[in-house]
Design an enzyme around this catalytic site. Structure first.
Site, PDB file in Angstrom:
ATOM      1  N   SER A  79       0.853  -1.197   0.000  1.00  0.00           N
ATOM      2  CA  SER A  79       0.000   0.000   0.000  1.00  0.00           C
ATOM      3  C   SER A  79       0.878   1.231   0.000  1.00  0.00           C
ATOM      4  CB  SER A  79      -0.889   0.007   1.248  1.00  0.00           C
ATOM      5  OG  SER A  79      -1.530   1.258   1.402  1.00  0.00           O
ATOM      6  N   TYR A  93      -2.809  -0.892  10.475  1.00  0.00           N
ATOM      7  CA  TYR A  93      -2.802  -1.209   9.039  1.00  0.00           C
ATOM      8  C   TYR A  93      -1.504  -0.743   8.382  1.00  0.00           C
ATOM      9  CZ  TYR A  93      -4.193  -1.180   4.107  1.00  0.00           C
ATOM     10  OH  TYR A  93      -4.257  -1.382   2.757  1.00  0.00           O
TER      11      TYR A  93
END
Length: 681
Positions: free
Chosen positions: A558, A571
């Site tokens: 990401s 996350y």
């Protein structure tokens, strides 16, 4: 279409589909059927007699009108007058084109003469196991008379072609009482004046041969069971098969990569447990349809079923070297100045006692069909040994067919392989969102795909959308559970032979500020993405190294792995973990030609399982925008002002793995439409 013409063609298609639907009648894509009937010549308005015959390629069970070649019968039969003889009979295939009637349809096959020259309105040429068993029996001619009386006539082996058509036509003329013939070493041909009569005659020959074999065969046609060669218990043999599959695929792909198929069919295990299996396997297959897909003979592991895996690996490597040398010698014995170049010396069939059969081909369907054909060959050997002894055509004749100029021309007409052809991919979290888009792109580019997901039903549904088991299979996996990961990888190697490309995509996210993030929140996200990626990469790397064919591991990380955003500690930290795994594994696995790269997407809202599960609403709240506007919000903060979709991430996976970036490893590719704060430094 003339009314009579339509009924003739319709009856032919229906008969073909019925015969082809039952594997005891003929093998996949094997055999051909035909019908003759009247039509009106659109140029002259006169009546003409046409021949409709299954064209080159195709399968009787799924035959449609488009798979038929349509020829003028008068022109086809006129070729008898210009036939230059058996030494030049290959030229007749090109002459069939000048007999075609109308446009479209399939190309005429080498067997067209058999159907057009025989004086019967309907002809079936089939490859039933029972018929080939008689055709390959050492005393097949005597047995034909004993089994069928004067209703079926023996025709000695002749390579398929124009002369064989003349031979069968002569048999039909000389024996008006006959309904068909046994073609030595090859199969059967039957005929009738109606479509129903031809089908009835074909089935009678097949059933009569089968009944005779069943009645006269001993209990152990392959000889007594060898001590230690019996089938292993199911769980044990499948575990051993999964351990051996990558090694075997690497050996079978020495000349060119192959897709694999595994079966532990009881008939294969019975054959490999019997004393005569080494002798029979060495004799090879006989029917041309069989050995064109299985090669002239298989590689057979000569160890007992309980031999340790590593001992099997070492012996397989030795046997592979010997197999390649033997195949090269076979080629050298028979090749002439005009022979096509050797097509590769690796086995297409590998047999492991107690475990089963591994078969290989350019794609999953080809590999599966090769295994089905060798199972046909086992059935043939059982029948021939049961009533006589198995005596296939000699290897010189096999070579003439395997390296036939017409076969070479057929191979040359095959479409160029897709970029990911022969590659086997495992994608985690692939039943929805980014993972599903990646799986779809890989499959579209020729890969076989294992869709691994927590939700087995959704995984199977996604696999079905991609084309079913010859393209994709769905498996359940919790990537945080190593046993489950290993089971998914075992499913990949047993389903397709091995593994080449792994995409660590499974993920989830809980958007919370630091003080609201619980230990359970932290552990869950790290278990799935950091630990899960580690477990998948670790267990997949074992397969990739054992195959010795290189490979790709791709992490869907990401932009958050480098971008510090609010309320996202767990996350983003686990994504940073994944990003560094890419660098660490690239450094460690490079010596094995395994490339490890990552992709850093921006937030993918549309189609995303993560966003649909509540993450989108929480991120929208953080940024103070309506949830339905979140994708547009993300787009507006990028340099390109474009929203990132699952397909864009899939495009990056393809770019990294399709071959043009063959010297790239340890790279992170941003797919974020330009987020300056996430630029790699």
């Amino acid at each position: 279409m003339h009314t009579t013409t339509h009924s003739v063609v319709e009856a032919l298609i229906e008969r073909s589909n019925r015969l082809g639907a039952d594997p005891k009648n003929t093998n996949y894509a094997g055999g051909n059927t035909s019908a003759q009937g009247p039509a009106t010549d659109p140029v002259t308005g006169e009546d003409v007699e046409l021949l409709w015959v299954k064209g080159s390629g195709g399968d009787l069970g799924t035959l449609t009108e488009q798979g038929l070649a349509t020829l003028r019968l008068d022109r086809l039969r006129a070729l008898v007058e210009v036939y230059p003889g058996v030494e030049r009979e290959d030229e007749m295939v090109a002459a069939f084109d000048y007999c075609l009637h109308g446009k479209g349809g399939a190309a005429p096959s080498i067997d067209t003469a058999m159907h057009g020259l025989v004086d019967a309105a309907h002809v079936d040429h089939l490859h039933p196991d029972s018929g080939i068993a008689v055709a390959t029996a050492a005393d097949g001619q005597r047995l034909t008379a004993e089994i069928f009386g004067d209703r079926v006539v023996w025709v000695p082996w002749r390579r398929p072609g124009f002369q064989l058509g003349l031979d069968i036509a002569a048999v039909k003329e000389a024996h008006p009482e006959a309904i068909g013939c046994i073609l030595g070493g090859h199969g059967i041909t039957a005929w009738g004046e109606t479509s129903e009569e031809a089908e009835t005659n074909s089935r009678w020959i097949i059933d009569t041969a089968e009944a005779y074999i069943d009645q006269h065969s001993p209990d152990e046609p392959f000889g007594p069971v060898l001590d230690g060669y019996e089938a292993l218990p199911e769980a044990e043999r499948r575990a051993k098969a999964a351990a051996l599959a990558p090694v075997i695929r690497g050996l079978a792909g020495h000349d060119r990569p192959q897709v694999g198929h595994f079966t532990d069919d009881a008939r294969v295990l019975e054959f490999l447990a019997a004393a005569e299996h080494p002798r029979l396997a060495a004799l090879g297959t006989s029917c041309p349809d069989h050995f064109l897909r299985t090669k002239v003979k298989p590689l057979v592991l000569d160890l007992s079923a309980d031999a340790p895996v590593q001992e099997c690996v070492s012996r397989l490597q030795e046997l592979h070297e010997a197999y390649r040398a033997d195949y090269q010698a076979y080629y050298d014995r028979h090749a002439g100045p005009d022979s096509p170049a050797i097509r590769g010396a690796d086995p297409a069939i590998v047999l492991v006692p107690g475990v089963g059969m591994f078969s290989f081909g350019k794609d999953k369907q080809t590999a599966r069909v090769a295994g089905e054909f060798y199972l046909n060959a086992i059935n043939v050997m059982r029948g021939a040994e049961g009533i006589s002894s198995y005596a296939p055509i000699d290897e010189a004749e096999k070579f003439r067919i395997e390296y036939w100029a017409l076969e070479e021309a057929k191979l040359a007409r095959m479409p160029k392989p897709k970029p990911l052809a022969t590659r086997i991919a495992l994608v985690t979290g692939a039943a929805s969102g980014i993972g599903k888009a990646i799986a779809a792109r890989l499959a579209a580019e020729g890969a076989c795909v294992v869709i691994a997901d927590l939700d087995l039903e959704k995984a199977r549904a996604a696999a079905a959308e991609l084309g079913g088991p010859d393209v994709a299979v769905g498996v359940a996996v919790n990537v945080a559970d190593e046993a489950a990961v290993q089971a998914a990888i075992d499913a990949a190697v047993l389903g397709f032979g091995g593994l080449d490309l792994v995409v660590n995509n499974a993920g989830l996210s809980l958007s919370k500020p630091l003080l609201e993030t619980t230990e359970a929140d932290w552990d869950l996200q790290h278990d799935v993405m950091a630990k899960g990626s580690f477990l998948v990469s670790k267990n997949a790397a074992r397969v990739l190294i054992a195959q010795d064919m290189g490979g790709d591991i791709v992490y869907i990380s990401s932009k958050n792995s480098v971008f510090a955003g609010p309320n996202n500690i767990a996350y983003s930290a686990t994504k940073a973990d994944q990003a560094h795994q890419v660098r660490l594994l690239a450094a460690e696995l490079g010596e094995h030609q395994i490339r490890v790269n990552g992709i850093n997407p921006d937030g993918v809202v549309r189609g995303s399982g993560i966003f649909a599960g509540g993450w989108g609403a929480k991120r929208a709240a953080v940024y103070g925008v309506p949830e339905e506007e979140l994708g547009k919000f993300y787009a507006q903060r990028t340099l390109l002002k474009r929203e990132v979709l699952p397909e864009h991430v899939a495009n990056a996976v393809f770019a990294l793995t399709a071959g043009d970036l063959s010297h790239t490893t340890g790279l992170h590719v941003p797919v974020d439409a330009g987020v300056a704060a996430a630029f790699l430094r």
